[in-house]
Design a protein around this motif. Structure first.
Motif, short mmCIF file in Angstrom:
data_model
loop_
_atom_site.label_atom_id
_atom_site.label_comp_id
_atom_site.label_asym_id
_atom_site.label_seq_id
_atom_site.Cartn_x
_atom_site.Cartn_y
_atom_site.Cartn_z
N ILE A 139 5.67 23.36 6.25
CA ILE A 139 7.11 23.38 5.99
C ILE A 139 7.62 21.99 5.61
CG2 ILE A 139 9.33 23.62 7.23
CD1 ILE A 139 6.71 26.34 6.59
N MET A 140 6.97 20.93 6.08
CA MET A 140 7.31 19.58 5.59
C MET A 140 6.97 19.47 4.11
SD MET A 140 8.75 17.69 7.91
CE MET A 140 8.39 15.94 7.64
N ALA A 141 5.82 19.99 3.71
CA ALA A 141 5.43 19.99 2.29
C ALA A 141 6.41 20.82 1.47
CB ALA A 141 4.01 20.52 2.13
N ASP A 142 6.85 21.93 2.03
CA ASP A 142 7.81 22.81 1.34
C ASP A 142 9.17 22.11 1.18
OD1 ASP A 142 5.76 24.65 1.37
OD2 ASP A 142 6.56 25.77 3.07
N ALA A 143 9.57 21.39 2.21
CA ALA A 143 10.84 20.65 2.13
C ALA A 143 10.75 19.59 1.04
CB ALA A 143 11.15 20.00 3.49
N MET A 296 -0.70 17.35 0.85
CA MET A 296 -1.35 16.06 1.05
C MET A 296 -0.32 14.94 1.25
SD MET A 296 -4.30 14.21 -1.19
CE MET A 296 -3.39 13.35 -2.44
N HIS A 297 0.72 14.95 0.44
CA HIS A 297 1.68 13.85 0.48
C HIS A 297 2.54 13.91 1.74
CE1 HIS A 297 0.15 12.87 -3.38
NE2 HIS A 297 0.47 14.07 -3.85
N ALA A 298 2.96 15.11 2.11
CA ALA A 298 3.74 15.26 3.34
C ALA A 298 2.90 14.82 4.54
CB ALA A 298 4.19 16.71 3.50
N GLN A 299 1.65 15.24 4.56
CA GLN A 299 0.78 14.92 5.69
C GLN A 299 0.44 13.44 5.76
OE1 GLN A 299 -0.90 19.37 5.30
NE2 GLN A 299 -2.33 17.73 4.93
N ASN A 300 0.30 12.79 4.59
CA ASN A 300 0.08 11.34 4.62
C ASN A 300 1.23 10.65 5.36
OD1 ASN A 300 -2.33 11.47 3.25
ND2 ASN A 300 -1.47 10.94 1.25
#
Ligand code: CP
Ligand code: NVA
Length: 309
Positions: A139-143, A296-300
């Protein structure tokens, strides 16, 4: 010494709005750097991450492993044959052993209690890569994807159509922190966890609606979102669910009702012809691969925050 609680990334609402928005800004910043081809930012240099997978994964495994490597670190994949938490070894022992080798632990598990136990007993940050209860990295990636495509997250209307599952719980927890309009349209008996719905409503930040009418729900949506009808661990219910979920498939007709500005989103993997039609997922307003990339970018950014970098 006990680690600060904010080092873990277990639920979106463990953080305030400013911290969530800062992580999303950081994600965009590091994404631009990586996209430019620059490989000079190596904050994870000399660091290692243990990745525990009790369930299958493509996106989560590849995005975490690749992201951690691109920023200088080394990630170790531990599959169901390597670690059988609670079977071969107690979760609290797994947590304490891995903490002695690794700087961060990422885990995808069945029972949510397993991720809570890992976090409790590990002395390094623990990141939730999906449980039966939630999927905060998704959901962070989706945001991030919504900020890029819709222009913002605040004030938008997100309509999820399907099973009231782990994805829905993370949307609800995001809605407890950042203001937007979240609607979950699901069949009777497949509503999200009532306590989580109440928590999100009590936060008083976002408009939250749970309904059994997808056609009415999607009107004026900025995003129509879908996920599989039978999650990992429920695959034996798939045939039964296909009956019960009739009318909850996202097809071109439903997207038409949503209106011209609606994007289609899906966390993937998708079962085309089941919860979504091939035409919808292949349409120009489908941003499912942008979502996958943004994992990938949200998780980084999540890992940078977890490691205090
Ligand atoms: N969306 C997602 O988490 O995909 P995987 O199950 O492939 O990791
Ligand atoms: N709800 C799905 C999400 C997969 C990324 C599952 O738990 O299987």
């Amino acid at each position: 010494s006990p680690k600060p609680q904010w080092n873990d990334f277990l639920h979106i609402d463990d953080f305030d709005k400013a911290t969530i928005m800062k992580m999303l800004d950081r994600a965009a910043e590091v994404k631009a750097l990586l996209k430019s081809g620059e490989r000079v930012y190596l904050p994870f240099k000399g660091k290692t991450m243990a990745m525990i997978f009790a369930k299958p994964s493509m996106r989560t495994r590849v995005s975490f492993e690749t992201g951690f490597f691109l920023l200088g670190g080394h990630a170790i994949y531990l599959g169901p044959d390597d670690i059988q938490m609670g079977k071969r070894e107690e979760t609290r022992d797994v947590a304490r052993v891995l903490s002695r080798y690794n700087d961060v632990i990422m885990a995808r598990v069945f029972a949510h209690q397993d991720i809570l136990d890992l976090a409790k007993y590990s002395s390094v940050p623990v990141i939730n890569g999906l449980t039966d209860y939630n999927h905060p990295c998704q959901i962070m990636a989706d945001a991030l994807t919504m900020i890029e495509h819709v222009g913002q997250l605040e004030g938008t209307k997100v309509v999820y159509v399907g099973d009231g599952n782990n994805i829905v719980h993370s949307w609800l927890l995001l809605a407890s922190v950042v203001p937007f309009h979240f609607v979950c349209a699901c069949p009777k008996g497949f509503e999200p966890d009532q306590k989580t719905v109440e928590k999100a409503r009590r936060a008083g930040i976002s408009k939250i609606e749970i309904t059994n009418d997808p056609k009415e729900a999607v009107r004026g949506a900025d995003v129509v979102y879908s996920d599989v009808w039978a999650s990992m661990g429920q695959k034996e219910e798939a045939a039964h669910r296909r009956q019960v979920f009739q009318g909850f498939q996202v097809d071109e007709q439903l997207m038409k009702l949503a209106g011209p500005r609606a994007y289609f989103m899906h966390c993937l993997p998708a079962e085309r012809g089941v919860e979504v039609t091939d035409a919808v997922i292949e349409a120009p307003n489908s941003i499912v691969f942008a979502q996958a990339e943004n994992r990938m970018h949200a998780q980084n950014a999540i890992m940078l925050h977890a490691l205090g970098l």
